[in-house]
Design an enzyme around this catalytic site. Structure first.
Site, PDB file in Angstrom:
ATOM      1  N   GLU A  39      -5.495  19.605  53.206  1.00 16.35           N
ATOM      2  CA  GLU A  39      -4.288  19.426  54.023  1.00 16.35           C
ATOM      3  C   GLU A  39      -3.032  19.753  53.186  1.00 16.35           C
ATOM      4  OE1 GLU A  39      -4.100  15.253  54.928  1.00 16.35           O
ATOM      5  OE2 GLU A  39      -2.417  15.436  56.317  1.00 16.35           O
ATOM      6  N   LYS A 110      -1.875  18.647  63.479  1.00 15.51           N
ATOM      7  CA  LYS A 110      -2.461  17.286  63.362  1.00 15.51           C
ATOM      8  C   LYS A 110      -1.949  16.369  64.474  1.00 15.51           C
ATOM      9  CE  LYS A 110      -3.104  13.778  59.724  1.00 15.51           C
ATOM     10  NZ  LYS A 110      -2.788  13.478  58.305  1.00 15.51           N
ATOM     11  N   CYS A 143      -7.348  15.339  58.281  1.00 10.20           N
ATOM     12  CA  CYS A 143      -7.373  14.029  57.636  1.00 10.20           C
ATOM     13  C   CYS A 143      -7.493  12.859  58.622  1.00 10.20           C
ATOM     14  CB  CYS A 143      -6.169  13.882  56.708  1.00 10.20           C
ATOM     15  SG  CYS A 143      -6.511  12.738  55.351  1.00 10.20           S
ATOM     16  N   VAL A 170      -6.253   9.139  50.862  1.00  7.91           N
ATOM     17  CA  VAL A 170      -5.868   8.129  49.875  1.00  7.91           C
ATOM     18  C   VAL A 170      -6.705   6.861  50.036  1.00  7.91           C
ATOM     19  CG1 VAL A 170      -3.520   8.927  49.461  1.00  7.91           C
ATOM     20  CG2 VAL A 170      -3.956   7.403  51.383  1.00  7.91           C
TER      21      VAL A 170
END
Ligand code: ACM
Length: 270
Positions: A39, A110, A143, A170
């Site tokens: 990404e 997205k 993501c 993350v």
């Protein structure tokens, strides 16, 4: 079909350096049909000011970075899905593009924005679309879209074979969840994650690598480290994604009961 991921560390707001890093790695790769790249690979992730997006985002498909991706795809004679910080007029989108030897094919914006992305990006509004890549049907997500099984499902019920998933992860849940996405939809998934710690002012994020390819029968046939630049290409058999029976009498799509799921498409307040 040969598919895989490229795992690397983009540098915040340094498009030239980022395409150089991608180009060097991609050119070192064995032959691939489909390669997935993380990404926001042109821009990095930890923005604190819209000016940083102004400097790095580009119009799709006419921008510098996407054109360079097309050059790589053409040189390698393969298709590439890659995250791009996209500018459209005064708005920014967290997008991914599909390019091939013949040029730009498509983009996806997205739909489910994560955390501080909501400060900078507009959410995409689909529709969920599949693209033909060398006889396979490929869907694109980015993501955080992973945590909404409805997103993968919306692609899968159209006949998706391979989910191309560009990420900047993350949290550490996604890679496990993608095995479930693979099983429940009987598809291959390619998650390409970035690595490294990115700091901008007060904000610092650690991206966890572990890019992977998962199969309909729940295997991880490729998995990267947490912190090393890697490109991995593996062979997949599309037939595995086309047999939707999990037992003699259980077809994962024919057995669905959409009449029971109306709550899923109603807008509810939370
Ligand atoms: C994410 O959606 N980049 C966590």
């Amino acid at each position: 079909m040969k598919v895989g991921f490229l795992q690397f560390q983009p540098i915040l707001c340094d498009v030239e350096e980022n395409i150089n890093r991608i180009s060097k790695l991609a050119k070192s790769a064995q032959k691939f049909d489909l390669l997935v790249i993380p990404e926001l690979a042109n821009s990095g992730y930890v923005f604190v000011d819209k000016k940083e997006l102004e400097q790095t985002a580009e119009e799709v498909p006419t921008g510098y970075f996407v054109n360079k991706l097309v050059e790589i795809a053409s040189e390698k004679d393969g298709y590439i899905v890659c995250g791009v910080c996209e500018k459209k007029g005064e708005f920014f989108f967290n997008s991914s593009v599909l390019v091939g030897p013949e040029g730009y094919v498509a983009k996806y914006r997205k739909i489910h924005l994560f955390d501080r992305e909501k400060l900078f990006f507009e959410p995409g509004d689909g529709p969920f679309t599949l693209y033909n890549v060398r006889g396979s049907k490929v869907g694109l997500l980015i993501c955080w879209d992973w945590i909404f099984p409805e997103a993968t499902r919306s692609l899968a019920i159209q006949g998706m074979d391979i989910l191309a998933h560009s990420t900047n992860l993350v949290l550490s849940y996604c890679q496990t969840a993608m095995i479930t996405r693979s099983i429940e939809n009987q598809i291959f998934t390619i998650t390409s994650n970035r690595i490294g710690i990115e700091t901008n002012g007060e904000i610092s994020l650690h991206f966890k690598g572990h890019s992977q390819v998962t199969t309909p029968d729940s295997e991880r046939i490729a998995q990267a480290s947490t912190d090393i630049y890697e490109i991995q290409i593996v062979e997949i058999d599309l037939k595995k994604a086309r047999d939707k029976f999990l037992s003699e009498r259980n077809h994962i799509f024919k057995d669905r009961r959409p009449e029971m799921y109306n709550l899923l498409t109603e807008k509810k307040e939370f």
